[in-house]
Scaffold this active site. Structure first.
Site, PDB file in Angstrom:
ATOM      1  N   SER A 161     -26.921  23.358 -26.342  1.00 57.73           N
ATOM      2  CA  SER A 161     -27.570  24.454 -25.639  1.00 57.73           C
ATOM      3  C   SER A 161     -26.597  25.627 -25.461  1.00 57.73           C
ATOM      4  CB  SER A 161     -28.113  23.950 -24.293  1.00 57.73           C
ATOM      5  OG  SER A 161     -28.887  24.910 -23.647  1.00 57.73           O
ATOM      6  N   ASP A 326     -38.068  20.064 -28.990  1.00 60.71           N
ATOM      7  CA  ASP A 326     -37.404  21.123 -28.209  1.00 60.71           C
ATOM      8  C   ASP A 326     -38.119  22.444 -28.473  1.00 60.71           C
ATOM      9  OD1 ASP A 326     -35.732  22.933 -26.971  1.00 60.71           O
ATOM     10  OD2 ASP A 326     -33.922  22.342 -28.059  1.00 60.71           O
ATOM     11  N   HIS A 359     -35.731  19.728 -24.941  1.00 63.40           N
ATOM     12  CA  HIS A 359     -34.413  20.348 -25.022  1.00 63.40           C
ATOM     13  C   HIS A 359     -33.320  19.412 -24.503  1.00 63.40           C
ATOM     14  CE1 HIS A 359     -31.535  23.526 -25.387  1.00 63.40           C
ATOM     15  NE2 HIS A 359     -31.254  23.527 -24.096  1.00 63.40           N
TER      16      HIS A 359
END
Length: 382
Positions: A161, A326, A359
């Protein structure tokens, strides 16, 4: 993003670890034009740096994590590192072979200099006066930490991320100082939708009556309501619809509908719990700055939007990983990065996993995912 449940002891644990701080008196010029006159970076290390200083791996964390990547603290064995399932002896990032460095970025609320730190000029907490920081600023500070630790070149830089954005930026800011970059669950820049989610979260904080323009420390209050809402908004985006349905579905919290605005469904209770917990430990001024750093990240901005041109200066080999569930940083965004790297004839491995975790899947124990990381690290020459 949430850390997965992990065990605290065992032969694969990094064991008891000690958090450290590095202090820097040399001013750091930020991308905004502001300057930090001095600052501290909190960090932890796992494993041993070899004689050639060629086995160092930097782990960059995402929004609400910290330098506490693996292991546990003596006397607080429940406080396990957020990526403990990945880092340790015999784990995919094996600390018997690699010297792993976890750092806490500037502007955080977990030990590095941030809004809650004392401004040396005023003798009071920085509060709203702490400058907006960027991914580029974090990487510059991390490079100074590497110098302090005697690391001229990292064998690898890894992150998921926002941490993956830092890993990517390392290959651009310091192309000669990183040999491999592992970019997981990321995007070369945020979409308008992602920026919109961040802005709604920031407005929840800024409009909280206890925010006081960012100087709430002096008032002895916390904009907890705003933080709770910000966390609830963010948490929804970290999970996939399938993961939510599997975990909660339409399960009821009470026997029958209440016909009021208290909790009816399990998912409501879960979000309220996550928001309440988050507001008890995370700093609102930090949240504002971290989400802005996410919004601002765009390596191609200085190249007319041409990502291939932006990545031409990179020299590292790459592993890029995405997860089909995601929807915040969808696989097509990772493929943009892969295409641009291939256009530059870089060495790139790409893994796209059909994992249900959304995610947050980059934090979970998926054997295919961990197997790929294990294989990649095993093939890094030292």
């Amino acid at each position: 993003m949430n850390a997965p449940p992990v065990e605290t002891r065992g032969p694969s644990s990094a064991g008891a670890v000690v958090a450290q701080k590095a202090s820097f008196d040399s001013p750091l010029k930020l991308r905004s034009g502001a300057t930090l006159p001095s600052y501290e970076i909190a960090y932890e290390t796992y494993g041993e740096l070899n004689a050639a200083r060629s086995n160092a791996v930097l782990v960059c964390h995402a929004l609400n994590a910290s330098h506490h990547v693996a292991g546990y603290y003596e006397g607080d064995e429940s406080n396990v590192g957020w990526w403990d399932n990945l880092v340790g002896p015999g784990k995919p990032l094996d600390t018997r072979r690699f010297f792993v460095v976890g750092n806490n970025y500037l502007g955080s609320c977990f030990g590095s200099t941030g809004p809650a730190s004392v401004n040396p000029q005023s003798g009071k907490p920085w509060g709203a006066d702490f400058p907006v920081v960027t991914v580029e600023d974090w990487v510059d500070a991390q490079a100074r930490l590497a110098d302090r630790l005697g690391i001229e070149r990292f064998a690898a830089v890894i992150g998921g991320s926002l941490g993956a954005m830092q890993a990517l930026q390392w290959t651009l800011s310091y192309p000669e100082r990183v040999r491999h970059a592992l970019v997981i669950a990321a995007a070369p820049k945020l979409s308008a939708q992602n920026i919109a989610f961040n802005e709604v979260a920031r407005q929840a904080i800024i409009t909280d009556p206890d925010f006081h323009g960012g100087h709430y420390y002096e008032k002895g209050v916390v904009p907890a309501r705003g933080l709770r809402i910000a966390r609830m908004i963010g948490h929804i985006t970290y999970l996939s619809n399938d993961a939510m349905m599997e975990k909660f579905g339409r399960l009821m919290r009470r026997a029958s509908l209440g016909f009021d605005f208290d909790v009816d469904f399990e998912i409501e209770s879960y979000l309220r719990y996550q928001g309440e917990k988050f507001s008890s430990y995370f700093d609102a001024n930090t949240y504002l700055r971290i989400t802005k750093a996410l919004d601002y990240f765009d390596p191609a901005a200085d190249f007319g939007g041409n990502l291939t041109a932006a990545l031409a200066r990179s020299r590292a080999a790459f592993l890029v990983v995405s997860f089909k569930s995601d929807w915040r940083f969808a696989p097509e965004r990772s493929r943009e990065l892969v295409r641009a790297l291939l256009d530059n004839r870089r060495i790139v491995s790409y893994l796209e996993l059909d994992a249900p975790g959304g995610h947050d899947a980059f934090l979970l124990d998926d054997p295919r995912y961990h197997g790929a990381l294990r294989s990649y690290f095993a093939n890094i020459a030292l």
